[in-house]
Design a protein around this motif. Sequence first.
Motif, mmCIF file in Angstrom:
data_model
loop_
_atom_site.group_PDB
_atom_site.id
_atom_site.type_symbol
_atom_site.label_atom_id
_atom_site.label_comp_id
_atom_site.label_asym_id
_atom_site.label_seq_id
_atom_site.Cartn_x
_atom_site.Cartn_y
_atom_site.Cartn_z
ATOM 1 N N ASP A 49 47.069 16.770 15.151
ATOM 2 C CA ASP A 49 46.590 15.516 15.728
ATOM 3 C C ASP A 49 47.701 14.788 16.461
ATOM 4 O OD1 ASP A 49 44.177 16.099 14.639
ATOM 5 O OD2 ASP A 49 44.163 14.501 13.149
ATOM 6 N N ALA A 50 48.928 14.891 15.940
ATOM 7 C CA ALA A 50 50.057 14.230 16.580
ATOM 8 C C ALA A 50 50.283 14.777 17.985
ATOM 9 C CB ALA A 50 51.312 14.398 15.730
ATOM 10 N N HIS A 51 50.077 16.068 18.174
ATOM 11 C CA HIS A 51 50.222 16.657 19.507
ATOM 12 C C HIS A 51 49.257 15.995 20.488
ATOM 13 C CE1 HIS A 51 53.022 20.084 19.425
ATOM 14 N NE2 HIS A 51 52.752 20.136 18.125
ATOM 15 N N LEU A 52 48.017 15.843 20.065
ATOM 16 C CA LEU A 52 47.001 15.264 20.940
ATOM 17 C C LEU A 52 47.326 13.808 21.265
ATOM 18 C CD1 LEU A 52 44.162 15.606 22.280
ATOM 19 C CD2 LEU A 52 43.214 14.707 20.162
ATOM 20 N N LEU A 53 47.622 13.024 20.240
ATOM 21 C CA LEU A 53 47.848 11.601 20.448
ATOM 22 C C LEU A 53 49.170 11.348 21.166
ATOM 23 C CD1 LEU A 53 46.539 10.325 17.010
ATOM 24 C CD2 LEU A 53 45.352 10.312 19.200
ATOM 25 N N TYR A 54 50.173 12.181 20.906
ATOM 26 C CA TYR A 54 51.427 12.060 21.649
ATOM 27 C C TYR A 54 51.195 12.342 23.134
ATOM 28 C CZ TYR A 54 55.448 13.861 24.109
ATOM 29 O OH TYR A 54 56.375 14.112 25.093
ATOM 30 N N ALA A 55 50.386 13.361 23.423
ATOM 31 C CA ALA A 55 50.119 13.693 24.821
ATOM 32 C C ALA A 55 49.473 12.520 25.547
ATOM 33 C CB ALA A 55 49.228 14.938 24.903
ATOM 34 N N TYR A 56 48.575 11.807 24.862
ATOM 35 C CA TYR A 56 47.976 10.611 25.465
ATOM 36 C C TYR A 56 49.039 9.581 25.824
ATOM 37 C CZ TYR A 56 43.215 11.971 24.039
ATOM 38 O OH TYR A 56 42.007 12.612 23.889
ATOM 39 N N GLU A 57 49.915 9.294 24.847
ATOM 40 C CA GLU A 57 50.914 8.241 25.058
ATOM 41 C C GLU A 57 51.934 8.645 26.113
ATOM 42 O OE1 GLU A 57 52.659 4.429 24.212
ATOM 43 O OE2 GLU A 57 50.677 5.350 23.995
ATOM 44 N N TRP A 73 43.884 6.967 34.687
ATOM 45 C CA TRP A 73 43.374 8.339 34.631
ATOM 46 C C TRP A 73 44.452 9.243 34.045
ATOM 47 C CZ3 TRP A 73 38.835 10.622 34.873
ATOM 48 C CH2 TRP A 73 38.750 12.004 35.095
ATOM 49 N N ASN A 74 44.051 10.119 33.142
ATOM 50 C CA ASN A 74 44.965 11.053 32.490
ATOM 51 C C ASN A 74 44.586 12.475 32.896
ATOM 52 O OD1 ASN A 74 46.501 12.667 30.834
ATOM 53 N ND2 ASN A 74 45.686 11.870 28.913
ATOM 54 N N PRO A 75 45.283 13.070 33.883
ATOM 55 C CA PRO A 75 44.919 14.419 34.339
ATOM 56 C C PRO A 75 45.413 15.528 33.418
ATOM 57 C CG PRO A 75 46.799 13.627 35.570
ATOM 58 C CD PRO A 75 46.398 12.506 34.649
ATOM 59 N N TRP A 76 46.272 15.189 32.447
ATOM 60 C CA TRP A 76 46.918 16.221 31.638
ATOM 61 C C TRP A 76 46.094 16.646 30.419
ATOM 62 C CZ3 TRP A 76 49.976 12.108 33.566
ATOM 63 C CH2 TRP A 76 50.947 12.466 34.504
ATOM 64 N N TRP A 434 45.478 22.219 19.877
ATOM 65 C CA TRP A 434 46.308 21.634 18.823
ATOM 66 C C TRP A 434 47.799 21.711 19.136
ATOM 67 C CZ3 TRP A 434 43.242 18.594 16.893
ATOM 68 C CH2 TRP A 434 41.988 18.935 16.402
ATOM 69 N N ALA A 435 48.140 22.010 20.354
ATOM 70 C CA ALA A 435 49.561 22.048 20.734
ATOM 71 C C ALA A 435 49.763 21.427 22.103
ATOM 72 C CB ALA A 435 50.070 23.493 20.706
ATOM 73 N N GLN A 436 49.027 20.358 22.371
ATOM 74 C CA GLN A 436 49.077 19.782 23.711
ATOM 75 C C GLN A 436 50.416 19.130 24.018
ATOM 76 O OE1 GLN A 436 45.742 17.779 25.303
ATOM 77 N NE2 GLN A 436 44.273 18.772 23.979
ATOM 78 N N GLY A 437 51.175 18.803 22.979
ATOM 79 C CA GLY A 437 52.481 18.210 23.214
ATOM 80 C C GLY A 437 53.441 19.123 23.947
ATOM 81 N N TYR A 438 53.173 20.426 23.972
ATOM 82 C CA TYR A 438 54.050 21.366 24.662
ATOM 83 C C TYR A 438 53.699 21.525 26.140
ATOM 84 C CZ TYR A 438 55.720 22.788 20.053
ATOM 85 O OH TYR A 438 56.277 22.787 18.799
ATOM 86 N N PHE A 439 52.512 21.105 26.542
ATOM 87 C CA PHE A 439 52.074 21.371 27.906
ATOM 88 C C PHE A 439 52.462 20.259 28.875
ATOM 89 C CE2 PHE A 439 49.507 24.075 25.298
ATOM 90 C CZ PHE A 439 49.464 25.255 26.015
ATOM 91 N N LEU A 440 52.420 19.010 28.406
ATOM 92 C CA LEU A 440 52.730 17.921 29.312
ATOM 93 C C LEU A 440 54.178 17.968 29.804
ATOM 94 C CD1 LEU A 440 51.159 14.490 29.178
ATOM 95 C CD2 LEU A 440 53.596 14.599 29.595
ATOM 96 N N PRO A 441 55.182 18.291 28.964
ATOM 97 C CA PRO A 441 56.547 18.417 29.498
ATOM 98 C C PRO A 441 56.670 19.470 30.601
ATOM 99 C CG PRO A 441 56.605 18.265 27.113
ATOM 100 C CD PRO A 441 55.156 18.430 27.496
ATOM 101 N N LEU A 442 55.749 20.443 30.601
ATOM 102 C CA LEU A 442 55.737 21.456 31.659
ATOM 103 C C LEU A 442 54.932 21.004 32.877
ATOM 104 C CD1 LEU A 442 55.042 24.586 29.416
ATOM 105 C CD2 LEU A 442 57.259 23.798 30.277
ATOM 106 N N ASN A 443 54.427 19.762 32.820
ATOM 107 C CA ASN A 443 53.559 19.209 33.865
ATOM 108 C C ASN A 443 52.321 20.071 34.050
ATOM 109 O OD1 ASN A 443 52.937 17.109 35.585
ATOM 110 N ND2 ASN A 443 53.942 18.021 37.371
ATOM 111 N N ARG A 444 51.768 20.495 32.922
ATOM 112 C CA ARG A 444 50.558 21.297 32.929
ATOM 113 C C ARG A 444 49.463 20.546 32.169
ATOM 114 N NH1 ARG A 444 52.338 23.160 36.635
ATOM 115 N NH2 ARG A 444 52.956 25.299 37.102
ATOM 116 N N GLY A 445 48.287 20.543 32.736
ATOM 117 C CA GLY A 445 47.143 19.946 32.081
ATOM 118 C C GLY A 445 46.454 20.958 31.188
#
Length: 763
Positions: A49-57, A73-76, A434-445
């Motif tokens: 859950d932290a991955h998801l909510l961190y990605a939002y923030e 708007w959050n494209p990621w 469940w691992a979305q926190g790894y994708f945003l640093p790569l600028n990937r949605g």
Amino acid sequence: MRPSPSTLLRVLYRIATTAGLRLAFFGLLALVAAWEPLSQVGRTNDFRDAHLLYAYEEAGARTVATYGQAPLWNPWTCGGQYALGSPQTRVASPTVLLSAALGAHRAEAVVLWLFLVLGMEGFYRFARQRTGSAAGALVAAPFFGLAGFTAHAWSLGWLNFAGFLLLPWLLFGTRRAAEGHLEGAALVAGGFALQLGFGSSYPVPMSALFVALEAVRTLVSQPVRRSGRWRAGVWALGATALFTLGASMFRLWPLVETMRSAPRIMAGTPSHSLETVGRELLQFPSNADVGHFFFLPGALVLALGAVLARRRAAYPAVLAGLCLWLASGYAAKPSLFAALRLLPVFGTLRYPERFLVPAGLFLAELAALGFAALLLRSTRGRAWKWASGVACALAVAGIAVQVIGFSTLAGRVTLVPTPIAVDQPFAQTRGNRWAQGYFLPLNRGSIACGEAWPVPMSERLRGDLPQEEYLEDPGAGTARRVTWTPNRLEVDVDATRPTALLINQNWHPGWKSSVGEVVSREGLLGVTLPAGHHRVELRFLPRSGLGGTAVSALAWGGLALLAWAKRRRGGASPWPGPRAVAVAALPLVAMGAMWVGWHEPEAMPVLRNTDGSLLGTAELPANARVIHGRFERPVELVAAQVPSAPDARGIVPVVLYWQVRGKVPRSVGIWVHVAGPGERKTADHAVVGGTFFFRDAPRRALLRDAFALSAKDWEPGEWKVLVGLWYAGDDGARLKAFTDDGTPVPEDRFEVGTITVPPKPKP
């Protein structure tokens, strides 16, 4: 040499009545309690859950810091999502500026510390108002402000639950408003606006419940009744409610819009025994299974002293009892939680144990009352003097234990190094829910969505496109990205004939184009264009976000106008009753005008089962087994589809066809029993197709309730699928069942199919 009781009391009183010392005391306690989070700033919480909510923030912080735009708007996430309309995002809170300045990971622990201080100071003001004792309010404040659930929530990435710490401010403001103080209205409006902006999906409705009770409590109190000020109090509270609605509209309007297009349904009958509730609240968190809401048992000793306060202790004692009743969920008979879920908004609450947070507030109020009562009697003799000293020592020791308990819960977090950022053009990828926190640093949605509500997502989203902007007809020309930001896109299009430009993100009615018409292509964002060369500029300008912000600004402007008028009259006069209500209503009138005059396409929901199939259907398929089973409530089991055997993976897909013809209680659910060789399996569920309770389902529509059974562990042989209705959220009784001609059905169930499980292959 030990300090005397009177010395300890003088020290406590000095700290309590000096604002700087008091805030320094609370700040130091919060620093020690949250040392684990603060010492680990910059690392990643690896809970799903932290991955998801961190990605939002982080998406909101990046939108503000890198692109200089509001986080609309959050494209990621989830293929593109309306950030203000997502219930769990906290990008509409002022704390997003801290995240933008420090980075989302580093800011989380600082925000936690700030909320802990805010919660203790809020409780101090609330408790001092209720008890009249500064020292009592001071020693009880950490019992609430450092209660275990905030630490437990932080360890799971649920920082938005820190919104619970604003509850004492809301109660304090409610009483101040009812007594004729304008700042009370500002506290209530600001508190709810901050909770909503911070993504507090549970704290907001739960706080509203206790604010309503506090309003009644104040209006019927002796000082208000005897002075005859209750009419003025009613006017003031009415204006406060309107101001709160207006001040919250920047977030409330987008949320309502989103929930209309993608309703969040929470079913189930969660139950907790009194023993479980007690262990969650009072047992020190020595292991991972208990103490998630830790509230010092020693504080209850102080609370026992509240019996000396008599009448003042009655209300918090009753409210604490009601909270414990609610926390037990459906285990209590009758269930107060079940009754509460029948109300609008409260039906989305799924975890009754979270009522232990306000329970801790009222228990802490009792502790403050008890401590204050002992202090008052300390001058009556040596025994009372030493009793108050013992209470003082117990309070100081209790604060230390509360701090340790908070630190223990916060230390359960699993932290890993923060992913390294890669500077590259934005593109969608399949992702991992469940691992979305790894994708945003790569600028990937990530188009793998792990939300708790059905985010509208296009089935045409792709994670393997050579470019994110392309023409629907590849032979009609070319499209080239010029500028990309979260809320604004520029694309050069050369089209030899009319075509549509497609963007690999979800459509939303808030998107506007400088050329052509914005359209939805099966949920994908598109723009229809004529032939020729075009510089297409897409902007995200949602009516609910921009209009709601304007309404909130008007509300605060109206509140400032009343404050100015009151100051001009000398500040001593009370609120102008009807005039204040009229001023508070004007922003909502303006909202109505915007609703009528500012047209925007409505995002209609596409209702689907959990397997992706459409919920509604025009007619029965040819292979459906017609049943026409009726029940004592106006629901009909029209037909069913049950395969004769499991598929190669051992899965049995089942479809039930329902029709609702009238009013049905919310508690009515579906029970599914599969009876086979010597045992029985169940697939009970209260929600049709994962979307509707029968109470909310459209009338006379044919509804497909699709779900799957796993037969991997079933014994070989013949299994019968039996279906009926029951009061899932009530007493568990089955609804009477009848055939189409009104004949009662034995055991009130229908056999809808037979499954033959083949013998297991020999190893």
